[in-house]
Design an enzyme around this catalytic site. Structure first.
Site, PDB file in Angstrom:
ATOM      1  N   LYS A 138       5.461   0.740   9.480  1.00 23.87           N
ATOM      2  CA  LYS A 138       5.284   2.163   9.775  1.00 23.87           C
ATOM      3  C   LYS A 138       6.601   2.699  10.339  1.00 23.87           C
ATOM      4  O   LYS A 138       7.555   1.961  10.564  1.00 23.87           O
ATOM      5  CB  LYS A 138       4.164   2.390  10.794  1.00 23.87           C
ATOM      6  CG  LYS A 138       2.809   1.778  10.446  1.00 23.87           C
ATOM      7  CD  LYS A 138       2.133   2.460   9.274  1.00 23.87           C
ATOM      8  CE  LYS A 138       0.793   1.796   8.946  1.00 23.87           C
ATOM      9  NZ  LYS A 138       0.198   2.336   7.706  1.00 23.87           N
ATOM     10  N   SER A 184      -2.871   6.892   5.943  1.00 23.97           N
ATOM     11  CA  SER A 184      -2.276   5.819   6.732  1.00 23.97           C
ATOM     12  C   SER A 184      -3.137   5.524   7.947  1.00 23.97           C
ATOM     13  O   SER A 184      -3.499   6.434   8.702  1.00 23.97           O
ATOM     14  CB  SER A 184      -0.857   6.219   7.181  1.00 23.97           C
ATOM     15  OG  SER A 184      -0.329   5.258   8.072  1.00 23.97           O
ATOM     16  N   SER A 238       0.845  -1.202   0.000  1.00 29.11           N
ATOM     17  CA  SER A 238       0.000   0.000   0.000  1.00 29.11           C
ATOM     18  C   SER A 238       0.876   1.245   0.000  1.00 29.11           C
ATOM     19  O   SER A 238       2.096   1.177   0.144  1.00 29.11           O
ATOM     20  CB  SER A 238      -0.906   0.013   1.243  1.00 29.11           C
ATOM     21  OG  SER A 238      -0.161   0.328   2.405  1.00 29.11           O
ATOM     22  N   SER A 269       0.843   3.725   2.239  1.00 28.95           N
ATOM     23  CA  SER A 269       0.847   4.414   3.534  1.00 28.95           C
ATOM     24  C   SER A 269       2.221   4.919   3.949  1.00 28.95           C
ATOM     25  O   SER A 269       2.319   5.777   4.823  1.00 28.95           O
ATOM     26  CB  SER A 269       0.289   3.494   4.627  1.00 28.95           C
ATOM     27  OG  SER A 269       1.191   2.438   4.913  1.00 28.95           O
TER      28      SER A 269
END
Length: 307
Positions: free
Chosen positions: A146, A255, A89, A91
């Site tokens: 992250k 996100s 993705s 994010s």
């Protein structure tokens, strides 16, 4: 999915190893004894072809012995040293793009066994600014990636797209802590990236000694209604509990991270993302005859260390 594959590798390694051991201790001596018995009954040496037929390993044993070294090496490498991941993705844009293939350094943090994820060796803890892979706290079957923003005891405020951190003071520490400070943002570029039809702005953000790029979508309001509600704090304020971490995606308005589901337990940490070893480009043309998952190019310029 990655967790199931890790378990499959471990089981395959154990199965091949046990078959090899069983053959070495029991089956191979039996084949050798059968050869000796056959020669004794024949009273003359058997032809070479007959000897080879009596000593021939069954197909499953031959296969297990041939693949065991390779499977064992892959299992050890993937479980304790480096594990490959694919970015699914956007994010973590602009740091990581869809189609990036990365290596995650497992021994950067505590080394865990690949099945029960029990700590085998305590190493360093995640540092502020690390790009970390972890087990999603709400569903540990999923791996998330992250950036680590808050450490245990930190106070985090995310207000009007500005990140503030009040670092926790350690024992005897009197400076560089205990004060809520905005993280430096330096405008870089506008309109290079888009979130749907909305243009995004790229900034250089500085977290202590770590500098990296982030994206903001000025026309998108913060989704405060869906923020994680921590007792006794403001809606945009988070106090990181002991043994936990606060993480954000670099694509701040695209996100789902600690702002929405809370904190990452230390036991969920998998490793630190350190290197992009391949990056595929995919077509964004809705009229293209190619399926969206088929690469149309390689982004060689993206290969290298992750910051």
């Amino acid at each position: 999915m990655a967790g199931y594959f890790a378990i499959f590798l471990v089981l395959l390694t154990l199965a091949c190893g046990l078959i090899w051991l069983l053959d070495a201790l029991l089956l191979a001596p039996k084949r050798q004894q059968a050869l000796v018995s056959a020669q004794a009954q024949a009273k003359t040496p058997l032809p070479e072809q007959a000897q080879q037929e009596l000593l021939k390993e069954p197909a499953i044993i031959e296969t297990a012995k041939s693949i065991f070294p390779l499977v064992a090496a892959i299992t050890l490498l993937r479980s304790f040293l480096y594990e490959p991941f694919q970015i699914p993705s956007g994010s973590m844009m602009p740091t990581l793009l869809v189609g990036d293939f990365i290596l995650v350094e497992k021994f950067s943090y505590d080394v865990k066994d690949p099945v029960w994820r029990k700590t085998l060796w305590s190493n360093k803890q995640p540092a502020r600014g690390d790009v970390a892979v972890f087990k999603y706290p709400l569903d540990t079957r999923l791996d998330y990636i992250k950036r680590v923003i808050g450490l245990p005891g930190d106070r985090i405020v995310y207000q009007d797209k500005q990140l503030y951190i009040e670092k926790a003071c350690q024992s005897g520490q009197t400076t560089d802590c205990g004060v809520l400070e905005p993280m430096s943002l330096v405008f870089q570029e506008d309109g290079e990236f888009f979130q749907g039809p909305m243009p995004q702005r790229r900034y250089a953000e500085k977290l202590g000694d770590v500098s990296h790029n982030i994206l903001q979508t000025p026309r998108r309001a913060e989704d405060l209604a869906n923020y994680y509600r921590q007792p006794n704090t403001a809606i945009d304020e988070f106090i990181v509990p002991e043994g936990h971490y606060f993480v954000l995606g670099d694509n701040r308005d695209n996100s789902i991270d600690s702002r929405f589901w809370g904190f990452v337990p230390a036991d969920n940490m998998v490793g630190k993302a350190v290197f992009i070893w391949m990056s595929f480009e995919f077509s964004e043309d809705p009229n293209s005859w190619l399926p969206r998952w088929v690469p149309v190019g390689v982004r060689f310029g993206r290969l290298g260390p992750i910051h």
